[in-house]
Design a protein around this motif. Structure first.
Motif, PDB file in Angstrom:
ATOM      1  N   ARG A   9       0.825  -1.196   0.000  1.00 20.18           N
ATOM      2  CA  ARG A   9       0.000   0.000   0.000  1.00 20.18           C
ATOM      3  C   ARG A   9       0.860   1.248   0.000  1.00 20.18           C
ATOM      4  O   ARG A   9       2.017   1.217   0.436  1.00 20.18           O
ATOM      5  N   PRO A  10       0.330   2.380  -0.484  1.00 17.88           N
ATOM      6  CA  PRO A  10       1.103   3.631  -0.460  1.00 17.88           C
ATOM      7  C   PRO A  10       1.531   3.974   0.964  1.00 17.88           C
ATOM      8  O   PRO A  10       0.861   3.635   1.933  1.00 17.88           O
ATOM      9  N   LEU A  11       2.667   4.683   1.077  1.00 19.40           N
ATOM     10  CA  LEU A  11       3.205   5.026   2.389  1.00 19.40           C
ATOM     11  C   LEU A  11       2.216   5.828   3.215  1.00 19.40           C
ATOM     12  O   LEU A  11       2.071   5.621   4.428  1.00 19.40           O
ATOM     13  N   SER A  12       1.480   6.747   2.580  1.00 22.79           N
ATOM     14  CA  SER A  12       0.536   7.585   3.304  1.00 22.79           C
ATOM     15  C   SER A  12      -0.585   6.763   3.932  1.00 22.79           C
ATOM     16  O   SER A  12      -1.092   7.094   5.004  1.00 22.79           O
ATOM     17  N   LYS A  13      -0.980   5.656   3.281  1.00 25.23           N
ATOM     18  CA  LYS A  13      -2.037   4.809   3.828  1.00 25.23           C
ATOM     19  C   LYS A  13      -1.504   3.857   4.887  1.00 25.23           C
ATOM     20  O   LYS A  13      -2.171   3.569   5.866  1.00 25.23           O
ATOM     21  N   ARG A  14      -0.276   3.378   4.683  1.00 24.08           N
ATOM     22  CA  ARG A  14       0.287   2.438   5.663  1.00 24.08           C
ATOM     23  C   ARG A  14       0.473   3.098   7.017  1.00 24.08           C
ATOM     24  O   ARG A  14       0.321   2.475   8.055  1.00 24.08           O
ATOM     25  N   PHE A  15       0.809   4.384   7.050  1.00 20.42           N
ATOM     26  CA  PHE A  15       1.103   5.069   8.296  1.00 20.42           C
ATOM     27  C   PHE A  15      -0.009   6.046   8.693  1.00 20.42           C
ATOM     28  O   PHE A  15       0.214   6.934   9.493  1.00 20.42           O
ATOM     29  N   ARG A  16      -1.192   5.863   8.121  1.00 24.63           N
ATOM     30  CA  ARG A  16      -2.318   6.704   8.512  1.00 24.63           C
ATOM     31  C   ARG A  16      -2.924   6.129   9.792  1.00 24.63           C
ATOM     32  O   ARG A  16      -3.442   5.013   9.781  1.00 24.63           O
ATOM     33  N   PRO A  17      -2.857   6.858  10.906  1.00 26.31           N
ATOM     34  CA  PRO A  17      -3.347   6.297  12.172  1.00 26.31           C
ATOM     35  C   PRO A  17      -4.861   6.265  12.225  1.00 26.31           C
ATOM     36  O   PRO A  17      -5.533   7.116  11.636  1.00 26.31           O
ATOM     37  N   PRO A  18      -5.428   5.286  12.943  1.00 25.37           N
ATOM     38  CA  PRO A  18      -6.869   5.267  13.129  1.00 25.37           C
ATOM     39  C   PRO A  18      -7.328   6.435  13.999  1.00 25.37           C
ATOM     40  O   PRO A  18      -6.521   7.101  14.654  1.00 25.37           O
ATOM     41  N   VAL A  19      -8.633   6.656  13.988  1.00 29.67           N
ATOM     42  CA  VAL A  19      -9.199   7.805  14.703  1.00 29.67           C
ATOM     43  C   VAL A  19      -8.856   7.743  16.186  1.00 29.67           C
ATOM     44  O   VAL A  19      -8.526   8.761  16.810  1.00 29.67           O
ATOM     45  N   LEU A  20      -8.919   6.551  16.773  1.00 36.91           N
ATOM     46  CA  LEU A  20      -8.641   6.405  18.198  1.00 36.91           C
ATOM     47  C   LEU A  20      -7.212   6.828  18.527  1.00 36.91           C
ATOM     48  O   LEU A  20      -6.953   7.473  19.554  1.00 36.91           O
ATOM     49  N   VAL A  21      -6.276   6.489  17.652  1.00 32.94           N
ATOM     50  CA  VAL A  21      -4.881   6.868  17.868  1.00 32.94           C
ATOM     51  C   VAL A  21      -4.708   8.373  17.703  1.00 32.94           C
ATOM     52  O   VAL A  21      -3.938   9.006  18.443  1.00 32.94           O
ATOM     53  N   VAL A  22      -5.416   8.973  16.751  1.00 37.08           N
ATOM     54  CA  VAL A  22      -5.360  10.423  16.575  1.00 37.08           C
ATOM     55  C   VAL A  22      -5.873  11.128  17.825  1.00 37.08           C
ATOM     56  O   VAL A  22      -5.280  12.108  18.306  1.00 37.08           O
ATOM     57  N   LEU A  23      -6.966  10.612  18.393  1.00 36.29           N
ATOM     58  CA  LEU A  23      -7.497  11.189  19.630  1.00 36.29           C
ATOM     59  C   LEU A  23      -6.504  11.031  20.776  1.00 36.29           C
ATOM     60  O   LEU A  23      -6.309  11.945  21.582  1.00 36.29           O
ATOM     61  N   ALA A  24      -5.872   9.853  20.841  1.00 33.87           N
ATOM     62  CA  ALA A  24      -4.881   9.614  21.889  1.00 33.87           C
ATOM     63  C   ALA A  24      -3.705  10.576  21.739  1.00 33.87           C
ATOM     64  O   ALA A  24      -3.238  11.163  22.721  1.00 33.87           O
ATOM     65  N   ALA A  25      -3.220  10.740  20.498  1.00 33.45           N
ATOM     66  CA  ALA A  25      -2.101  11.655  20.259  1.00 33.45           C
ATOM     67  C   ALA A  25      -2.488  13.094  20.595  1.00 33.45           C
ATOM     68  O   ALA A  25      -1.676  13.852  21.140  1.00 33.45           O
ATOM     69  N   SER A  26      -3.735  13.464  20.300  1.00 35.14           N
ATOM     70  CA  SER A  26      -4.200  14.815  20.624  1.00 35.14           C
ATOM     71  C   SER A  26      -4.225  15.028  22.130  1.00 35.14           C
ATOM     72  O   SER A  26      -3.819  16.084  22.630  1.00 35.14           O
TER      73      SER A  26
END
Length: 292
Positions: free
Chosen positions: A17-34
């Motif tokens: 898969r393209p690099l941008s899709k392989r390392f696209r975090p799920p919503v839960l991880v985005v919330l955690a990072a925020s």
């Protein structure tokens, strides 16, 4: 059925898969990072974000609920709860971070050297780990800190001592596995120095697991030090700290429950966010082996 336009790679093969899709975090991880980013902001700039001086007392508004500019009310001495929660992020996070970093800096070299060299160093580190594991960890912290009572940073040092064996044994066991692989045997045949083999070749290959353990150590230290502050053995009384605020709020739950709810929620957000973020980073740094 697999979509031919977006094939699923077979186990053990590279992800096409393209690099941008392989390392696209799920919503839960985005919330955690925020959440972790907000906590980090409070740690760095909390002193400029408090609407009131966390130490300012207003006995006319003692143990009051939200209102009159106090978003979360006040404590028993009339201090603004929101300002104390914001200011308390620094004490609550910096101590556990120092404990996790201390265990990392001590445990990784000892563990890698014990696994690669073996012999006396391996025996000593194993006996040390066995000795620490023989005692209930939290009970040992309470007894030592409560008996000596030498302040918050002494409690941090005791926590380092307790989480250190896990880091040592993890690095030792992973090094034993790596030491049997052909690239290490080839380095030995070429006559490379042992230090270079350990820290230039073996360590990068075990780094993802070391990072995940570091984050878990931080979470464990966060909960342990907050618990010590709750028991009156961590941060000095009156210091803005989430564990200390939990202790103060225990007697005011019926009057202003936010004094306990707010710092408790901050501990949960920090621990959950770091755990989720660390799990995602580990998953992708090991080539996505854990992706479903």
């Amino acid at each position: 059925m697999a979509n031919p336009a977006n094939p699923v790679p077979a186990p053990g093969t590279a992800d096409a898969r393209p690099l941008s899709k392989r390392f696209r975090p799920p919503v839960l991880v985005v919330l955690a990072a925020s959440g972790v980013a907000v906590i980090a902001l409070l740690v760095v700039a909390g002193g400029w974000l408090t609407p009131y001086d966390p130490e300012h007392q207003d006995l006319m508004r003692s143990a009051a609920g939200p209102g009159d500019g106090h978003w979360l009310g006040t404590d028993a001495l009339g201090r603004d709860v929101f300002s104390q929660v914001v200011a308390g992020a620094r004490t609550a996070v910096v101590g556990p971070l120092c404990a996790a970093v201390g265990a990392l800096l001590l445990g990784v070299p000892l563990g890698v050297a014990a696994g690669y060299r073996g012999g006396f160093l391996d025996a000593v580190t194993n006996r040390f780990a066995d000795l620490i594991y023989a005692f209930p960890a939290m009970l040992l912290v309470i007894v030592v800190v409560g008996t000596i009572g030498d302040g918050y940073w002494f409690a941090v040092a005791v926590v380092i001592l307790l989480i250190l064996p896990a880091q040592i044994r993890l690095c030792r066991n992973m090094t034993l596995v790596q030491a049997r692989l052909p690239y290490v045997e080839a380095a030995d045949v070429l006559g490379l120095p042992a230090a270079r083999i350990m820290f230039r070749h073996i360590l990068p290959n075990i780094a993802p697991t070391v990072l995940a353990t570091f984050l878990l150590d931080f979470v464990g230290a966060l909960v342990s030090l907050a618990g010590l502050s709750y028991l009156g053995l961590g941060a000095p009384p009156g210091t803005p700290d989430w564990g200390e605020l939990l202790r103060q709020g225990q007697s005011l739950l019926a009057v202003n429950p936010y004094l306990s709810l707010a710092p408790g929620l901050m501990i949960i957000i920090t621990a959950t966010g770091v755990t989720l973020l660390g799990d995602w980073v580990y998953d992708h740094s090991t080539g996505g082996a854990g992706r479903r």
